[in-house]
Design an enzyme around this catalytic site. Structure first.
Site, PDB file in Angstrom:
ATOM      1  N   GLU A 123       0.652  -1.339   0.008  1.00 12.67           N
ATOM      2  CA  GLU A 123      -0.108   0.018   0.018  1.00 12.67           C
ATOM      3  C   GLU A 123       0.890   1.505   0.035  1.00 12.67           C
ATOM      4  O   GLU A 123       2.023   1.177   0.332  1.00 12.67           O
ATOM      5  CB  GLU A 123      -0.988   0.141   1.173  1.00 12.67           C
ATOM      6  CG  GLU A 123      -0.236  -0.082   2.726  1.00 12.67           C
ATOM      7  CD  GLU A 123      -0.801   0.779   3.493  1.00 12.67           C
ATOM      8  OE1 GLU A 123      -1.351   1.984   3.027  1.00 12.67           O
ATOM      9  OE2 GLU A 123      -0.825   0.550   4.827  1.00 12.67           O
ATOM     10  N   LYS A 166      -3.824  -1.240  14.391  1.00 13.48           N
ATOM     11  CA  LYS A 166      -3.239  -0.195  15.436  1.00 13.48           C
ATOM     12  C   LYS A 166      -3.976  -0.073  16.775  1.00 13.48           C
ATOM     13  O   LYS A 166      -5.204  -0.105  17.148  1.00 13.48           O
ATOM     14  CB  LYS A 166      -3.370   0.992  14.739  1.00 13.48           C
ATOM     15  CG  LYS A 166      -2.302   1.326  13.725  1.00 13.48           C
ATOM     16  CD  LYS A 166      -2.301   2.460  12.831  1.00 13.48           C
ATOM     17  CE  LYS A 166      -3.464   2.216  11.839  1.00 13.48           C
ATOM     18  NZ  LYS A 166      -3.369   1.959  10.457  1.00 13.48           N
TER      19      LYS A 166
END
Ligand code: PSU
Ligand code: MN
Length: 304
Positions: free
Chosen positions: A28, A162
């Site tokens: 990405e 995260k």
């Protein structure tokens, strides 16, 4: 759509890999433009591609440049994504708008996975997935990464989600969306900066070969309409007390500055990099390197 009208451009090495049917790993670009500070972002982007090559696969970093979707970036393209100020963060829903308007964008996990699927690429490495944000019961902030991965046949290597997110809620959503999760040499779901988020995983695998076998079985059973997540914990995690203090101040600052929508994740990551004196940055870089190596190994094992 004829080939010449196609908005998709393949780099030379990706074109060759497609022709020869050799393993490709999608990467990405939002992590380059919005996730890592300059100038490290460009160095890391190059290094990650080199790691994929060293493990025998071809890197395909994905981004939109001047209205064209690039699958595989030249060094000039990488520099553009890492340094240009007009690079927006594009999720899947933004892609057609950006292309039609001739704009440039870095792609999130959702958008990258979509384009990778379009290009027939089956393995994808990132840092951490988006997920359910804290306070989502009021803000409704849940990453489109989850919905995209519920619709795509792709294997995503990440360090979990995260720690800035509501990890428990994210795991529940992954279950609902039928997105499979396996721990790589762990029975604990990693929390990006942490090797263990405190939540356990049902499935553990020990090798790339084992993951390749799961990918093969998914296709046979046709449970490959949604993604497979390989959760690969970082070896040297962040100090927990320091992390928690930085997260608390980051969430407070985000609220005060009224940061909403797609700006939330980049804001919190930047806050971490600044407030931790580079500790979170070092961990983040380790994560993406290690995930890229494992993704290449999986792509290679899958090709056997
Ligand atoms: N992981 C990182 N750094 C990042 C991201 C993930 O280590 O910058 C990016 C990815 O592109 C992911 C996006 O798809 O954050 C999620 O953003 P949001 O929460 O707005 O959906
Ligand atoms: Mn969001």
């Amino acid at each position: 759509m004829s080939e010449s009208n196609s908005p998709v451009i393949y780099s030379d090495e990706v074109k060759t890999a497609r022709e020869k049917r050799t393993p490709i790993v999608a990467l990405e670009s939002t992590i380059i433009s919005h996730g890592l500070p300059r100038p490290q972002n460009l160095l890391v982007a190059r290094e990650v591609e080199a790691i994929v090559r060293a493990h025998g696969a071809t890197p395909a970093t994905i981004a939109v440049i001047d209205g064209k979707i690039h699958v595989g970036l030249s060094d000039k393209d990488l520099i553009a994504i890492a340094t240009r100020d007009d690079i927006v963060k594009a999720s899947s829903r933004d892609l057609a708008v950006v292309v039609a308007q001739g704009k440039s964008a870095a792609t999130t996990v959702a958008a990258t996975a979509h384009i990778a699927s379009l290009a027939g690429i089956k393995v994808f490495a990132t840092g951490g997935l988006g997920g359910v944000h804290r306070g989502a019961h009021e803000s409704f902030d849940e990453s489109a990464d989850l919905t995209a991965l519920s619709q795509l046949d792709i294997t995503v290597v990440c360090a979990g989600v995260k720690s800035i997110l509501d990890i428990e809620a994210t795991l529940e959503r992954l279950e609902t969306l039928a997105i499979a999760v396996v721990g790589y040499r762990t029975s604990h779901f990693p929390g990006f900066y942490f090797t263990d988020s405190g939540f356990s995983l049902e499935h553990r695998v020990e090798s790339a070969d084992e993951i390749a076998a799961i990918i093969h079985a998914r296709a046979l059973i046709q449970t490959n309409r949604s993604a497979l997540i390989v959760a690969n914990p970082v070896e040297k995690e962040m100090d927990h007390a320091r992390h928690d203090a930085i997260l608390a101040s980051g969430l407070r600052k985000a609220k005060e500055a009224n940061i909403v929508g797609k700006a939330v994740t980049p804001f919190l990551l930047e806050h971490f990099h600044e407030a931790s004196d580079g500790e979170s940055l070092a961990v983040n870089i380790e994560i993406i390197k290690s995930n890229s190596a494992l993704a290449a190994d999986i792509a290679m094992a899958s090709a056997q």
